[in-house]
Design a protein around this motif. Structure first.
Motif, PDB file in Angstrom:
ATOM      1  N   ASN A   9      34.055  87.719  36.201  1.00  0.00           N
ATOM      2  CA  ASN A   9      35.204  88.259  36.921  1.00  0.00           C
ATOM      3  C   ASN A   9      36.244  88.577  35.853  1.00  0.00           C
ATOM      4  N   LYS A  11      39.026  90.008  36.153  1.00  0.00           N
ATOM      5  CA  LYS A  11      40.407  89.958  36.652  1.00  0.00           C
ATOM      6  C   LYS A  11      41.171  91.210  36.182  1.00  0.00           C
ATOM      7  N   HIS A  95      38.990  85.374  46.433  1.00  0.00           N
ATOM      8  CA  HIS A  95      39.289  84.620  45.204  1.00  0.00           C
ATOM      9  C   HIS A  95      40.624  83.880  45.395  1.00  0.00           C
ATOM     10  N   GLU A  97      43.096  83.513  43.562  1.00  0.00           N
ATOM     11  CA  GLU A  97      44.280  84.262  43.145  1.00  0.00           C
ATOM     12  C   GLU A  97      44.696  85.246  44.229  1.00  0.00           C
ATOM     13  N   GLU A 167      34.994  77.441  43.813  1.00  0.00           N
ATOM     14  CA  GLU A 167      35.894  77.443  42.660  1.00  0.00           C
ATOM     15  C   GLU A 167      37.071  76.517  42.932  1.00  0.00           C
ATOM     16  N   ALA A 171      40.552  74.034  38.522  1.00  0.00           N
ATOM     17  CA  ALA A 171      39.676  74.252  37.362  1.00  0.00           C
ATOM     18  C   ALA A 171      39.710  75.698  36.872  1.00  0.00           C
ATOM     19  N   ILE A 172      40.423  76.571  37.594  1.00  0.00           N
ATOM     20  CA  ILE A 172      40.409  77.999  37.236  1.00  0.00           C
ATOM     21  C   ILE A 172      41.428  78.283  36.142  1.00  0.00           C
ATOM     22  N   GLY A 173      40.936  78.745  35.002  1.00  0.00           N
ATOM     23  CA  GLY A 173      41.808  79.153  33.909  1.00  0.00           C
ATOM     24  C   GLY A 173      42.552  77.997  33.259  1.00  0.00           C
ATOM     25  N   GLY A 212      35.191  78.081  37.503  1.00  0.00           N
ATOM     26  CA  GLY A 212      36.327  77.281  37.051  1.00  0.00           C
ATOM     27  C   GLY A 212      36.043  76.729  35.678  1.00  0.00           C
ATOM     28  N   SER A 213      36.542  77.462  34.640  1.00  0.00           N
ATOM     29  CA  SER A 213      36.390  77.027  33.242  1.00  0.00           C
ATOM     30  C   SER A 213      34.935  76.851  32.810  1.00  0.00           C
ATOM     31  N   VAL A 214      34.044  77.709  33.316  1.00  0.00           N
ATOM     32  CA  VAL A 214      32.662  77.705  32.822  1.00  0.00           C
ATOM     33  C   VAL A 214      32.663  78.305  31.417  1.00  0.00           C
ATOM     34  N   LEU A 232      30.559  81.878  38.451  1.00  0.00           N
ATOM     35  CA  LEU A 232      31.531  82.966  38.482  1.00  0.00           C
ATOM     36  C   LEU A 232      32.506  82.649  37.346  1.00  0.00           C
ATOM     37  N   VAL A 233      32.510  83.527  36.357  1.00  0.00           N
ATOM     38  CA  VAL A 233      33.149  83.203  35.079  1.00  0.00           C
ATOM     39  C   VAL A 233      34.349  84.112  34.837  1.00  0.00           C
ATOM     40  N   GLY A 234      35.503  83.530  34.546  1.00  0.00           N
ATOM     41  CA  GLY A 234      36.697  84.315  34.250  1.00  0.00           C
ATOM     42  C   GLY A 234      36.850  84.518  32.752  1.00  0.00           C
ATOM     43  N   GLY A 235      37.654  83.684  32.123  1.00  0.00           N
ATOM     44  CA  GLY A 235      38.012  83.831  30.711  1.00  0.00           C
ATOM     45  C   GLY A 235      36.836  84.082  29.773  1.00  0.00           C
TER      46      GLY A 235
HETATM   47  P1  PGA Z   1      37.935  80.858  34.584  1.00  0.00           P
HETATM   48  O1  PGA Z   1      38.065  81.688  35.956  1.00  0.00           O
HETATM   49  O2  PGA Z   1      36.477  80.895  34.189  1.00  0.00           O
HETATM   50  O3  PGA Z   1      38.817  81.575  33.614  1.00  0.00           O
HETATM   51  O4  PGA Z   1      38.386  79.466  34.885  1.00  0.00           O
HETATM   52  C1  PGA Z   1      37.097  81.586  36.958  1.00  0.00           C
HETATM   53  C2  PGA Z   1      37.429  82.511  38.107  1.00  0.00           C
HETATM   54  O5  PGA Z   1      38.609  82.649  38.452  1.00  0.00           O
HETATM   55  O6  PGA Z   1      36.526  83.132  38.711  1.00  0.00           O
END
Ligand code: PGA
Length: 251
Positions: A9, A11, A95, A97, A167, A171-173, A212-214, A232-235
């Motif tokens: 993701n 973002k 999501h 956010e 998520e 744990a997200i970001g 969440g922070s994977v 589901l991976v953000g950063g």
């Molecule tokens: P993150 O985000 O991996 O940066 O924690 C996950 C997400 O919001 O899907």
């Protein structure tokens, strides 16, 4: 056997040129991996360029949101048939956010899922509790309300193909990943709810991602849990090397 699905993701990151650079760097790093589904989720404006770049590869494209009407006077929104004709396969909905900053609710997520089904798109439906909810011992109640609300009246044949993403918002970001045991507990809870809403067969078929922070160094242990079927991976999805390590966690 459920097939792992690793999705990035992105973002609100990367313009169209940067998005193509990122996906082009990713393609050779994941192309040998035939065992998992690989998905990237760029911002709307970069979707056509990214769809173009992944033609003939093992990478699919996700959008990060959509509206639930097919067309009309809804300034600033993007309709499911537009995403379909752009070559998108998955759409992330609900999501945290979007829930937090854009007023997304279980009811609107439910409408979006139904609209996506109409156009042959696959929803990735997100749920997750806030830190204060977990600390107040309300995690189970929150997840149950979200799952029942988001999945209301979703037909079984479509639900079977739908992806759920757990998520935890804390744990997200944040760099604070849920422990594999904490994540597994909630994934098992979600699968139990699916069994209650549908049946055991469907509950066993639906893929549930953790988000969440994977990162490359924690993905393997998370994916080793019985009810975790992807991430589901953000950063970490913004760096081709890191996301490739996550995709290739079995190698
Ligand atoms: P993150 O985000 O991996 O940066 O924690 C996950 C997400 O919001 O899907």
């Amino acid at each position: 056997m459920r097939r792992y699905i690793l999705a990035g993701n992105w973002k609100m990151h990367k313009d169209a040129k940067e998005a193509v650079e990122l996906v082009k760097a990713l393609i050779p790093l994941v192309k040998e991996n035939k065992e998992v589904d690989v998905v990237v989720g760029p911002p709307f404006i970069s979707i056509p360029a990214v769809v173009d770049a992944v033609q003939g590869t093992n990478i699919d494209v996700a959008a990060q949101n959509c509206y639930w009407e097919d067309s009309g006077a809804f300034t600033g929104e993007v309709a499911p048939p537009m995403l379909k004709s752009s070559g998108v396969k998955y759409v992330i909905i609900g999501h945290s956010e979007r829930r937090q900053f854009f007023g997304e609710t279980d009811a609107t997520i439910n409408k979006k899922a139904l609209a996506l089904y109409k156009h042959g798109l696959v929803p990735i439906i997100c749920c997750g509790e806030l830190l204060e909810e977990r600390e107040a011992d309300k995690m189970e109640q929150v997840i149950e309300t979200q799952i029942r609300g988001c999945l209301k009246n979703l037909p079984a044949d479509k639900m079977r193909e739908t992806v759920v993403a757990y998520e935890p918002v804390w744990a997200i970001g944040t760099g604070k990943v849920a422990s594999p045991a904490q994540a597994q507990e909630v994934h098992a809870l979600i699968r139990g709810l699916l069994e209650d809403l549908y049946d055991k067969d469907l509950a066993q078929a639906v893929r549930i991602q953790y988000g969440g922070s994977v990162k490359p160094d924690n993905v393997k242990e998370l994916m080793g849990q019985t009810d975790i079927d992807g991430a589901l991976v953000g950063g970490a999805a913004l760096k081709a090397d890191d996301f490739a390590k996550i995709v290739n966690f079995q190698k």
